[in-house]
Design an enzyme around this catalytic site. Sequence first.
Site, PDB file in Angstrom:
ATOM      1  N   TYR A  25      -5.317  13.011   3.809  1.00 57.25           N
ATOM      2  CA  TYR A  25      -4.787  11.771   4.370  1.00 57.25           C
ATOM      3  C   TYR A  25      -3.416  11.476   3.751  1.00 57.25           C
ATOM      4  O   TYR A  25      -3.303  11.335   2.527  1.00 57.25           O
ATOM      5  CB  TYR A  25      -5.793  10.653   4.061  1.00 57.25           C
ATOM      6  CG  TYR A  25      -5.287   9.227   4.110  1.00 57.25           C
ATOM      7  CD1 TYR A  25      -5.439   8.397   3.008  1.00 57.25           C
ATOM      8  CD2 TYR A  25      -4.694   8.694   5.252  1.00 57.25           C
ATOM      9  CE1 TYR A  25      -5.008   7.076   3.032  1.00 57.25           C
ATOM     10  CE2 TYR A  25      -4.262   7.387   5.288  1.00 57.25           C
ATOM     11  CZ  TYR A  25      -4.422   6.573   4.179  1.00 57.25           C
ATOM     12  OH  TYR A  25      -3.992   5.270   4.193  1.00 57.25           O
ATOM     13  N   ILE A  36     -15.019   6.406   2.916  1.00 53.27           N
ATOM     14  CA  ILE A  36     -14.700   5.267   3.769  1.00 53.27           C
ATOM     15  C   ILE A  36     -15.120   5.449   5.234  1.00 53.27           C
ATOM     16  O   ILE A  36     -15.234   4.482   5.977  1.00 53.27           O
ATOM     17  CB  ILE A  36     -13.208   4.909   3.642  1.00 53.27           C
ATOM     18  CG1 ILE A  36     -12.978   3.442   3.995  1.00 53.27           C
ATOM     19  CG2 ILE A  36     -12.335   5.830   4.472  1.00 53.27           C
ATOM     20  CD1 ILE A  36     -11.603   2.939   3.647  1.00 53.27           C
TER      21      ILE A  36
END
Lengths: 394, 492
Positions: B208, B295
């Site tokens: 990410y 997450i």
Amino acid sequence: MGLAENQVSFDLLESYLEKKNPEGSMWGSKGALGFRENALFQDYHGLKSFRQAMASFMEQIRGGKARFDPDRIVLTAGATAANELLTFILADPNDALLVPTPYYPGFDRDLRWRTGVKIVPIHCDSSNHFQITPEALESACQTAHDANIRVRGVLITNPSNPLGATVQKKVLEDLLDFCVRKNIHLVSDEIYSGSVFHASEFTSVAEIVENIDDVTVKERVHIVYSFSKDLGLPGFRVGTIYSYNDSVVRTARRMSSFTLVSSQTQHMLASMLSDEEFTEKYIRINRERLLRRYETIVEGLKKAGIECFKGNAGLFCWMNLSFLLDKKTKDGELELWDVILKELKLNISPGSSCHCSEYGWFRVCFANMSENTLEIALKRIHEFMDQRRRFLII
Amino acid sequence: MRLIVPLRGVIQGRGGLFVGSLIPCCLFYVLQLYLKRRRSPPDPPPTSSRSNLFSRGNSIGRVRVSSRAVPVAKPTDSPYYIGLERVKADPYDQMNNRDGIIQLGLAESSLCFDLLQRWMSENLMESMMIQSDDGEFDISSIAMYKPFEGLLELRVAFADFMSRIMGGNVSFDPSNMVITAGGTPAIEVLAFCLADHGNALLIPSPYYPGFDRDIKFRTGVELIPVHCRSSDNFTVTVSALEQAFNQARKRGSKVSGILFSNPSNPVGNILSRETLHDILRFAQEKNIHVISDEIFAGSVYGDKEFVSMAEVAVSGEFDKSRVHIIYGLSKDLSIPGFRAGVIYSFHEDVVNAAKKLMRFSSVPVPVQRILISLLSDTRFIEEYMASHRQRIREKYIRFVEGLKQLGIPCAESDGGLYCWVDMRSLLTSYSEKGELELFEKLLSVAKINATPGTACYCIEPGWFRCCFTALADEDIPVIMARIRQLAESARS
């Protein structure tokens, strides 16, 4: 009496929030569409309407003597985060910020923990009401220089915590002059600006900057603000860095991703703060009530034979108990503090925790309790002083 | 300093050089003074006696920011952020801007807003406007300072919620939990706690792009990519970890831990129990930490079982105090704006330090009250999570099928709000340059923002992350048509 919280005007907030259309105050007037935007909104620029409301509120507090551009407002989750973030941006590890004493004990954490930046104190004392002098500034600079520490800025709190007093206009001008000469930054934490009892007695650094065209002067000035004290909403976690420096604004915005203000909070407060009728009334009444509390406590302490520093702002007073110290040392002060805590059951903050160079001063908060409780506290102090007097006489 | 040259001819002999430098300097100084005097305004404003001094431009120079701050303000060169900015400037709108850029670069979901909206309209006010005994609204319940690590009720509610969405096989202890203002501060705080300035974290790539900022902005910690390959469906291997660790050591970098996402971002694969064991075993051998960013744990749509690192940590085989989990509500509950994240750690010192650091990143009390109410509404949460997974799955199938029909395959994925798309066939050259050219063509010609693998440090060019959970069904054929057009013009 140790926590600087403002509960004196809760009723005003409660009646506002109850009266207004709940949907409206929660996420603007758009209803369902509002929720979608609310839930997804995580733009570090912050809601424009909220920033505008904040700018307008800050202008109102200063009686319109300075203007605030909403695009220079960077939102952070509280002033604590704002101060830390500014420190990251203005100074490198092992650099220093000069901070006048006595200062808010939290700065030792907020400015230093993760940033690696040092605090070099600017020593102030009661001989001139703890005002910052050019000599004290130069002396602090010299101390830093001798220790091979690079000074990057001066950080002041105006009105001061723990003194509960505004900084004089001339001192601000001298400060800015000093920062220009040393080519360093000036940070003014104005978190108590709305808690000045008489608005005319407060000069914000923003007013000084308002009259300056030279960008190289302006761009070293930064203001920190929050709703935790003036609005009594520390639980909401809303703070701001207001900077006259474009690069600092850009950087702070990007770094604010670690400390964003919840979109929910922004929406809730935007409509409340854009209601100028409400904010004008709130600011005025809040000031009046704080003044009344201040007068009550200072009078009460005077009757007990205790003098306070002449303050004009904030949620606390600066009390002088040096005459009660057995030894005029830090230990002596802490012994007295211990007695007050254990016997009087009053939690007040000793001056040494604020790095005060004189011993015997204590910060006493008066806005975080009901009037009843304040009366009780004063009664305890009276009794304690009576006892002390009798003991001394015998 | 043209003044010096002619004077050098004039001044000869001893001291000539000194005098030859002194005279032009004096002249220069005098010239400056003269110019400054000319520049000052004739009538200083009467309001401030100081403005006269300031407006004469007496400042020594431009005041500087810290060296940490300098790179932050610079325009970004990451395609991840560039793409987001381009969409902001020209966003697609079915009604009002049909030629705008379609956003596939932001991992957000709006698929279950209807459910959330209904819950909020029925419960929000009550959950926040708590009443005191006399039945009146008591603002002190939301206005005052509360512990920065989050109300106990919220930590209890989160612990229960996390346990549910992670398969129910692991329980979370609220006292090991710290609530943060989103996943972003959670990552940063862990980096501050687990690594010193100059240390490094190993991170399987592609990863990410936001981690670069989260870790590098302020902590001084380095990220060392551990390259994963398409042959392994981009799953990290112990040999790759070993290699990266050794290389780091040779370079003199001290590795403090491993950071990875599970479900992974940008690929979307779920790490098997075995892989998790391998990673933890490796960390144990090297005596380093493991940070598992979970997450997307509730955004699982495939058939694979999601296993939390917390489950592996308590299996008894390993020293669990080296395990730390990050979680948040931005992806699974689609409320990134609320700013609610979690650090869950088995290490007491880390929990204590994180609690203290939450003074800089805590969740506002009124929002905590809403979340307590939301997360404790187990009936709603069950309904919501089931719909969330179902709708992601449906959207995923539609999206991937559309790409398949264009001859564009995707990596195998089971979780996340995106898929990892193999656009190698569209590259003009099999290189980073070719990939970035395709990225630009996608943005400016096809008007689609997809995140190129380069932004994610992918070692193989040609892969793009496409987020599909903010799309309406009608948007998908539009996207496919645009890609088809681009592909056809590329092949011709």
